[in-house]
Design a protein around this motif. Structure first.
Motif, mmCIF file in Angstrom:
data_model
loop_
_atom_site.group_PDB
_atom_site.id
_atom_site.type_symbol
_atom_site.label_atom_id
_atom_site.label_comp_id
_atom_site.label_asym_id
_atom_site.label_seq_id
_atom_site.Cartn_x
_atom_site.Cartn_y
_atom_site.Cartn_z
ATOM 1 N N LEU A 36 0.821 -1.215 0.000
ATOM 2 C CA LEU A 36 0.000 0.000 0.000
ATOM 3 C C LEU A 36 0.859 1.271 0.000
ATOM 4 O O LEU A 36 0.545 2.240 -0.692
ATOM 5 C CB LEU A 36 -0.930 -0.028 1.232
ATOM 6 N N LEU A 71 -9.524 3.543 0.695
ATOM 7 C CA LEU A 71 -9.352 2.140 0.305
ATOM 8 C C LEU A 71 -10.707 1.542 -0.073
ATOM 9 O O LEU A 71 -11.693 1.692 0.663
ATOM 10 C CB LEU A 71 -8.712 1.335 1.429
ATOM 11 N N GLU A 87 -13.316 -0.955 2.010
ATOM 12 C CA GLU A 87 -14.183 -0.509 3.102
ATOM 13 C C GLU A 87 -15.293 0.364 2.536
ATOM 14 O O GLU A 87 -15.048 1.453 2.018
ATOM 15 C CB GLU A 87 -13.366 0.319 4.111
ATOM 16 N N TYR A 131 -5.656 -5.339 10.764
ATOM 17 C CA TYR A 131 -5.656 -3.884 10.571
ATOM 18 C C TYR A 131 -4.368 -3.230 11.066
ATOM 19 O O TYR A 131 -3.611 -3.821 11.834
ATOM 20 C CB TYR A 131 -6.804 -3.259 11.379
ATOM 21 N N GLY A 132 -4.192 -1.968 10.653
ATOM 22 C CA GLY A 132 -3.238 -1.118 11.327
ATOM 23 C C GLY A 132 -3.888 -0.678 12.629
ATOM 24 O O GLY A 132 -5.076 -0.334 12.638
ATOM 25 N N GLU A 179 1.282 -2.234 12.179
ATOM 26 C CA GLU A 179 0.509 -2.908 11.134
ATOM 27 C C GLU A 179 0.222 -4.358 11.540
ATOM 28 O O GLU A 179 1.138 -5.130 11.824
ATOM 29 C CB GLU A 179 1.280 -2.860 9.803
ATOM 30 N N LYS A 180 -1.060 -4.690 11.579
ATOM 31 C CA LYS A 180 -1.541 -6.049 11.809
ATOM 32 C C LYS A 180 -0.852 -6.775 12.977
ATOM 33 O O LYS A 180 -0.194 -7.806 12.787
ATOM 34 C CB LYS A 180 -1.408 -6.859 10.518
ATOM 35 N N VAL A 189 -7.269 1.248 11.916
ATOM 36 C CA VAL A 189 -7.257 2.133 10.748
ATOM 37 C C VAL A 189 -8.210 1.528 9.721
ATOM 38 O O VAL A 189 -8.058 0.370 9.335
ATOM 39 C CB VAL A 189 -5.824 2.185 10.165
ATOM 40 N N ILE A 190 -9.212 2.310 9.298
ATOM 41 C CA ILE A 190 -10.220 1.662 8.460
ATOM 42 C C ILE A 190 -10.321 2.234 7.039
ATOM 43 O O ILE A 190 -11.399 2.357 6.472
ATOM 44 C CB ILE A 190 -11.601 1.655 9.135
ATOM 45 N N GLY A 191 -9.169 2.542 6.489
ATOM 46 C CA GLY A 191 -9.167 2.793 5.042
ATOM 47 C C GLY A 191 -9.579 4.179 4.598
ATOM 48 O O GLY A 191 -9.924 4.383 3.436
ATOM 49 N N TYR A 217 -7.997 8.211 5.005
ATOM 50 C CA TYR A 217 -6.906 9.019 5.562
ATOM 51 C C TYR A 217 -6.922 10.396 4.894
ATOM 52 O O TYR A 217 -7.288 10.502 3.718
ATOM 53 C CB TYR A 217 -5.531 8.440 5.202
ATOM 54 N N GLN A 262 4.719 -0.586 3.880
ATOM 55 C CA GLN A 262 3.456 -0.335 4.571
ATOM 56 C C GLN A 262 3.243 1.160 4.798
ATOM 57 O O GLN A 262 4.127 1.845 5.321
ATOM 58 C CB GLN A 262 3.436 -1.074 5.923
ATOM 59 N N THR A 281 1.285 2.248 6.979
ATOM 60 C CA THR A 281 1.281 2.353 8.446
ATOM 61 C C THR A 281 2.680 2.666 8.978
ATOM 62 O O THR A 281 2.825 3.481 9.901
ATOM 63 C CB THR A 281 0.769 1.024 9.053
HETATM 64 C C1 G1P Z 1 -4.695 -1.896 4.788
HETATM 65 C C2 G1P Z 1 -3.760 -1.160 5.746
HETATM 66 C C3 G1P Z 1 -4.221 -1.370 7.189
HETATM 67 C C4 G1P Z 1 -5.668 -0.950 7.337
HETATM 68 C C5 G1P Z 1 -6.541 -1.727 6.330
HETATM 69 C C6 G1P Z 1 -7.962 -1.215 6.351
HETATM 70 O O1 G1P Z 1 -4.514 -3.287 4.950
HETATM 71 O O2 G1P Z 1 -2.442 -1.615 5.558
HETATM 72 O O3 G1P Z 1 -3.415 -0.613 8.046
HETATM 73 O O4 G1P Z 1 -6.108 -1.206 8.649
HETATM 74 O O5 G1P Z 1 -6.052 -1.547 4.994
HETATM 75 O O6 G1P Z 1 -8.764 -1.935 5.474
HETATM 76 P P1 G1P Z 1 -5.063 -4.362 3.869
HETATM 77 O O7 G1P Z 1 -6.504 -4.620 4.245
HETATM 78 O O8 G1P Z 1 -4.930 -3.734 2.529
HETATM 79 O O9 G1P Z 1 -4.221 -5.570 4.058
#
Ligand code: G1P
Length: 290
Positions: free
Chosen positions: A112, A132, A135, A172-173, A192-193, A205-207, A209, A231, A233
């Motif tokens: 990302l 993102l 979501e 998630y982050g 991150e995760k 973090v829900i996509g 920003y 990342q 994050t």
């Molecule tokens: C990404 C980000 C993560 C965030 C998430 C939200 O992860 O890296 O920090 O919490 O989106 O959907 P991904 O879902 O692309 O692995």
């Protein structure tokens, strides 16, 4: 709803959609239809409602359907015109008028953070939104507009968060944060995760920003992290350590539409809310009486 300070949104859409295979083997995950619109259209509409008129899609191989969707379709428009389907014609036109779309290809799947870096030359020296597509957030005030309002007040990067269950933190982050007012937190760290045992909170973090252009220089120096990917994050972590960064708890119902179960839930709820189908669909679901 508009903010003069944030005029561009970046929608990363180069991912391979492995969570949704086999549906995403040859068609983009972003084009999966939620009731009657592809997922990415919900995101573009959220941006447009917030007053954002420039959308940069980070695209990749096999993603051309996205460009076609937001382009004008002369043949289709002609057919609809000739058969007198004016309402549909208007709807189809509205899609290509939503915003000015730009496409940049991410050539290597490096994560990302790398995807965001691909937009650097189109952003220049201004704050911008990142949205993102996984979501889908059903909200009175569009989620990204909520963040833009906070940005206008605080002039610092803002991350959209919501609380998740402890057994979900590893998707998630996750932020470490100090309360800074109703629904607002100051971010002091991010990871991150993390595993549930290592998670500093359940604020995920829900996509959505609002970022400032300094993120690009930081991303350029950010080494691959979780899953050997650059990342976002990790870059935000660096920034949070040296300047104020905030998180806003987004008001709205969020669906992880990039996940099969999340997508089914979104389909049911958006189906029930659909003005044309809602009532009949509700009757059908009742009759199933599971
Ligand atoms: C990404 C980000 C993560 C965030 C998430 C939200 O992860 O890296 O920090 O919490 O989106 O959907 P991904 O879902 O692309 O692995």
């Amino acid at each position: 709803m508009s903010s003069l300070s944030v005029m561009k949104a970046v929608i990363p859409a180069a991912g391979q959609g492995t969570r949704f295979l086999p549906a995403t083997k040859s068609s983009p995950k972003e084009m999966l239809p939620l009731v009657d619109k592809p997922l990415i259209q919900y995101i573009a509409e959220e941006a447009a409602l917030a007053g954002i008129r420039n959308i940069i899609v980070i695209s990749g191989r096999g993603k051309r359907a996205i460009e076609d969707h937001f382009d004008i379709s002369y043949e289709l428009e002609e057919t609809l015109k000739q058969s007198g389907k004016d309402a549909l014609l208007k709807e189809i036109r509205r899609i290509s008028d939503l915003a000015r779309f730009c496409y940049v290809r991410q050539r290597h799947m490096r994560g990302l953070g790398d995807a965001i870096l691909c937009a650097q030359h189109l952003i220049g020296d201004e704050p911008f939104a990142v949205m993102l597509g996984d979501e889908i957030i059903d909200a009175g005030v569009p989620a990204i507009a909520q963040l833009m309002e906070v940005y206008d007040r605080l002039r610092a990067p803002i991350i959209g968060v919501q609380e998740v269950a402890l057994d979900e933190v590893s998707q998630y982050g996750i932020i470490t944060a100090k309360p800074a007012g109703d629904g607002l937190f100051q971010v002091t760290d991010l990871v991150e995760k993390p595993s549930p045992a290592d998670a500093p909170s359940r604020l995920a973090v829900i996509g959505r920003y609002i970022l400032t252009p300094e993120v690009f220089a930081v991303l350029e120096k950010t080494p691959p992290g979780k899953n050997q990917e650059v990342q976002l994050t990790d870059a935000l972590r660096t920034i949070a350590k040296r300047a104020p960064m905030y998180a806003w708890v987004i008001k709205g119902k969020r669906f992880d539409a990039g996940d099969k179960l999340g997508f089914l839930k979104a389909t049911v709820e958006f189906g029930l809310k659909n003005p044309e189908l809602g009532e009949r669909f509700a009757r059908y679901l009742k009759q199933l009486s599971i």
